[in-house]
Write an enzyme that holds these catalytic residues in place. Structure first.
Site, PDB file in Angstrom:
ATOM      1  N   SER A   1      37.996  47.951  38.629  1.00 56.33           N
ATOM      2  CA  SER A   1      38.452  46.615  39.000  1.00 56.33           C
ATOM      3  C   SER A   1      37.237  45.709  39.114  1.00 56.33           C
ATOM      4  CB  SER A   1      39.181  46.651  40.348  1.00 56.33           C
ATOM      5  OG  SER A   1      39.389  45.346  40.865  1.00 56.33           O
TER       6      SER A   1
ATOM      7  N   TYR B   1      39.109  48.781  49.597  1.00 52.64           N
ATOM      8  CA  TYR B   1      39.494  48.778  48.178  1.00 52.64           C
ATOM      9  C   TYR B   1      38.264  48.547  47.310  1.00 52.64           C
ATOM     10  CZ  TYR B   1      42.002  47.470  43.902  1.00 52.64           C
ATOM     11  OH  TYR B   1      42.463  47.406  42.608  1.00 52.64           O
TER      12      TYR B   1
END
Length: 252
Positions: free
Chosen positions: A143, A156
């Site tokens: 990501s 995250y």
């Protein structure tokens, strides 16, 4: 024997789009996710050669059962590590709980690491057994949060940064074995995970956040994965493919 692609987190969103793309490229598909069944995903892939195996990638027994199934199928040409989760509740890093941090590390990072490990061992075994027309690959999904601070979901970001190093480690170890390992780094993609903050992202994009002025789609990410699997990038060990609308560009 058709080439086999295993796609984790494949019931919906990016994982399902990747599975569809690889199926259209001629792969047999073995989908996995945590749900006990995936009739919805299999229906969406109607006409393609697809099977489903429930698998929580953070669970060693589930991983072992998945790779037992792969071993029985006789080959593993592509592993796409797409499975991952976001925090259940977004919290400032000053309030992040140990439970949330450990959950994301266990699934996103530890799960991806040991999926790579198990797949690599099986790929080497298939290669050494003399499997014909065999050029396996591993693709990890990370990501832009790998290098972009989001202080309301720090765990995250840390988990995705770890996937970047997992890719480097396995790319280094496996390059000499003829197994390329790639990282595809999605940006702001229209999925269930971003649905709650879509308005925020669309406002930022309208204000000039991205050179390509739209949110990405799961198909945009699937195309990058297909490029990694094409064989055309096999001299690029550990290569990162950014599917991010140009977010990674530094602009004045």
């Amino acid at each position: 024997m058709k080439k086999l692609a295993v796609v984790t987190g494949a019931r919906r969103g990016i994982g399902l789009a990747i599975a569809r793309k690889l199926g259209e490229e001629g792969y047999s598909l073995l989908l996995c996710a945590t749900s006990p069944d995936a009739e919805d995903a299999l229906c969406a892939l109607s006409g393609l050669d697809a099977q489903y195996v429930p698998c929580d990638i953070s669970n060693p027994a589930d991983r072992a059962a998945l790779f037992d199934r792969v071993r029985a199928l006789g080959r593993l040409d592509v592993l796409v590590n797409n499975a991952g989760v976001a925090p259940t509740v977004r919290l400032d890093v000053l309030e992040t709980t140990e439970e949330s941090f450990e959950r994301l590390m266990r699934i996103n990072l530890e799960g991806t690491f040991f999926m790579c490990q198990a797949a690599a061992k099986l790929m080497l075994a298939f290669r050494d057994a003399g499997l014909a027309d065999y050029r396996p690959r591993i693709v990890n999904l990370s990501s832009i949060s790998e290098y972009t601070s989001s202080t309301s979901r720090g765990e995250y970001c840390v988990s995705k940064a770890g996937i970047g190093m997992v890719t480097k480690l396995f790319a280094d170890r496996l390059a000499g074995e003829g197994i390329p390992v790639f990282e595809v780094r999605p940006g702001i993609i229209l999925t269930d995970m971003t649905a709650k903050v879509r308005e925020k992202y669309e406002k930022l994009i309208a204000e000039g956040l991205l050179p390509i002025a739209r949110m990405g789609t799961p198909e945009d990410v699937a195309n990058a994965v297909a490029a990694a699997c094409s064989g055309l990038l096999d001299y690029s060990a550990g290569q990162v493919l950014d599917a991010d609308g140009g977010f990674s560009l530094r602009r004045l």
